[in-house]
Write a protein that holds these residues in place. Structure first.
Motif, PDB file in Angstrom:
ATOM      1  N   PRO A   1       0.822  -1.224   0.000  1.00 50.12           N
ATOM      2  CA  PRO A   1       0.000   0.000   0.000  1.00 50.12           C
ATOM      3  C   PRO A   1       0.851   1.267   0.000  1.00 50.12           C
ATOM      4  O   PRO A   1       1.965   1.293   0.531  1.00 50.12           O
ATOM      5  CB  PRO A   1      -0.808  -0.118   1.302  1.00 50.12           C
ATOM      6  N   LEU A   2       0.318   2.317  -0.586  1.00 48.29           N
ATOM      7  CA  LEU A   2       1.023   3.595  -0.635  1.00 48.29           C
ATOM      8  C   LEU A   2       1.366   4.111   0.749  1.00 48.29           C
ATOM      9  O   LEU A   2       2.371   4.816   0.935  1.00 48.29           O
ATOM     10  CB  LEU A   2       0.163   4.628  -1.378  1.00 48.29           C
ATOM     11  N   ALA A   3       0.555   3.773   1.737  1.00 48.29           N
ATOM     12  CA  ALA A   3       0.790   4.241   3.101  1.00 48.29           C
ATOM     13  C   ALA A   3       2.117   3.759   3.661  1.00 48.29           C
ATOM     14  O   ALA A   3       2.641   4.339   4.625  1.00 48.29           O
ATOM     15  CB  ALA A   3      -0.359   3.793   4.008  1.00 48.29           C
ATOM     16  N   GLU A   4       2.692   2.701   3.086  1.00 49.97           N
ATOM     17  CA  GLU A   4       3.972   2.186   3.565  1.00 49.97           C
ATOM     18  C   GLU A   4       5.160   3.002   3.062  1.00 49.97           C
ATOM     19  O   GLU A   4       6.303   2.734   3.441  1.00 49.97           O
ATOM     20  CB  GLU A   4       4.146   0.720   3.143  1.00 49.97           C
ATOM     21  N   GLY A   5       4.907   3.998   2.221  1.00 51.35           N
ATOM     22  CA  GLY A   5       5.969   4.871   1.766  1.00 51.35           C
ATOM     23  C   GLY A   5       6.713   4.322   0.556  1.00 51.35           C
ATOM     24  O   GLY A   5       6.386   3.273   0.017  1.00 51.35           O
ATOM     25  N   ASP A   6       7.740   5.079   0.157  1.00 48.34           N
ATOM     26  CA  ASP A   6       8.548   4.694  -0.999  1.00 48.34           C
ATOM     27  C   ASP A   6       9.632   3.702  -0.586  1.00 48.34           C
ATOM     28  O   ASP A   6       9.912   3.510   0.596  1.00 48.34           O
ATOM     29  CB  ASP A   6       9.205   5.939  -1.619  1.00 48.34           C
ATOM     30  N   PHE A   7      10.276   3.118  -1.596  1.00 45.41           N
ATOM     31  CA  PHE A   7      11.346   2.154  -1.346  1.00 45.41           C
ATOM     32  C   PHE A   7      12.432   2.367  -2.389  1.00 45.41           C
ATOM     33  O   PHE A   7      12.220   2.142  -3.584  1.00 45.41           O
ATOM     34  CB  PHE A   7      10.807   0.718  -1.442  1.00 45.41           C
TER      35      PHE A   7
END
Length: 417
Positions: free
Chosen positions: A129-135
């Motif tokens: 999910p987008l809520a987990e941030g970028d990687f």
């Protein structure tokens, strides 16, 4: 835009199959691309043979981040010969290069002969999910560093494959720079440590196009209904196309093996071939930041090789590695990683004693052969085991070799098959 369209076509094929309509035919790239992807196969390693006896294997996730799971494959201790119960752990760093870690199943099964195996199993970015941030690439290094601390260094062998070589070496350097024991040994296999050396066509392509071009041309948004809807990614279907165009002979060989077993009525062979085809098709999406970082940091700026890479303010210093042993492995016919790019790690890790180094070049071996098939099983793995057994007693308890007698070695192995 392409992602949404391709998913729509795949949904049409699924609907047609459910209604009993004829399946989409053809073996051309477009037909294959529009086929719904099969489920990612599990590792399903029930047991390995050690000392002539089957030893049950247990698989579990022992740590995880939103973008990666650390899988542990444990051998049943009571079923092991007593001399093998103290075998060091092995951390197998799988590449995050558009393919699920199950591609390394052959390696996992073979390495279980030598110790419990931990594996970095990267998550398909479409499912995060987008809520987990970028990687990004730095986040990849930090995840590997975290897992190294989880396992413990002094009695751990690290084996990194392809793209994973760069984050594995960087993570070990950060661990060593903090004063901790990073690992007993590091084996780098077919990795782009220094892409300035004999750049392959892949490296030249990455170096001749701007990061902005890659962003505009190859990045797309994950559509609904995936959990990562809206995340910007390098889609797995691009990797599917790249594999087929770059290594058509590999897919043809897998399909030929399947049909050969089918015509011979070899049920076990059919099952094995279907598994091989499923592993080959197990592509994944990579987060936009990781993909573009890889282009920039590894292929264009060569930050690791030039000594300019900083992660969270910490300089990545491979010279901080002095207590581990280093083995580099290259394939003589590798058209993904150029000759000398992996062996370049020895120049970066100048503090490692010469007697704890080895360079291994496998004549006639392509990129896939480094981690699967006969050359992995018959040439690379035995050489790697010999290397481990030549290390000091604190690293390899069963070793009878005096490390002071060991000389630096460069091997060229030429095995049939």
């Amino acid at each position: 835009m392409w992602y949404t369209w391709i998913e729509a076509q795949r949904n049409l094929v699924r609907t047609a199959r459910a209604l009993g309509w004829p399946a989409l035919a053809g073996y051309d790239g477009a037909s294959q691309l529009l086929q719904p992807l099969p489920p990612v196969p599990g590792f399903d390693i029930a047991a390995v043979t050690i000392g002539g006896n089957p030893v049950p294997v247990t698989e579990e996730i022992v740590d995880s981040t939103p973008f990666c799971a650390l899988r542990r494959f444990s051998r049943e201790r009571d079923a092991l010969p007593s001399a093998r119960r103290a075998d060091p752990a092995i951390l197998l760093c799988a590449p995050l290069a558009g393919h699920h870690a199950v591609m390394l199943r052959d390696m996992v099964e073979t390495l279980l002969e030598d110790g419990d195996v931990y594996l970095t199993d990267w998550t398909d970015a479409r499912d995060v999910p987008l809520a987990e941030g970028d990687f990004g690439l730095d986040d990849c290094v930090l995840a590997v560093e975290r897992f190294m601390h989880k396992i413990g260094g002094e009695r751990m062998h690290v084996v990194a494959v392809c793209q994973a070589c760069v984050p594995a070496l960087a993570a070990l350097a950060l661990v060593a720079n903090s004063g901790a024991v990073p690992a007993a040994s590091l084996a780098l296999m077919g990795g782009p440590i220094d892409t300035r050396i004999h750049p392959s066509s892949l490296a030249r392509f990455a170096q001749s196009h701007s990061v902005d071009w890659f962003c505009r041309t190859l990045i797309d948004s994950v559509p609904q209904p995936y959990a990562g809807a809206g995340r910007r990614v390098y889609p797995g279907f691009y990797q599917q196309i790249a594999m087929f165009t770059s290594f058509p002979q590999h897919k043809w060989a897998l399909e030929a093996g399947y049909w050969s077993c089918r015509l011979a009525g070899n049920e076990a062979g059919i099952a094995r071939s279907l598994r091989d085809l499923g592993e080959y098709a197990a592509v994944l999406d990579m987060d936009e930041h990781y993909f573009l970082d890889t282009i920039r940091v590894i292929f264009q700026e060569q930050r690791l090789a030039r000594g300019t890479w900083r992660i969270g303010g910490r300089l990545v210093r491979p010279r901080a590695l002095s207590s581990l042993a280093l083995c580099t492995v290259e394939g003589g016919r590798d058209n993904v990683t150029g000759a000398g790019q992996t062996h370049a790690a020895h120049a970066l890790c100048g503090a490692i004693p010469e007697s704890f180094r080895q360079q291994l070049t496998i004549a006639g071996c392509d990129h896939y052969g480094l981690f699967s098939g006969e050359r992995w099983r018959d040439a690379i793995h035995p050489a790697l085991v010999r290397f481990w057994r030549s290390l000091p007693a604190r690293v390899a308890p069963n070793s009878a070799t005096n490390p002071t007698e060991r000389q630096p070695s460069t091997e060229v192995c030429d095995r049939p098959g």
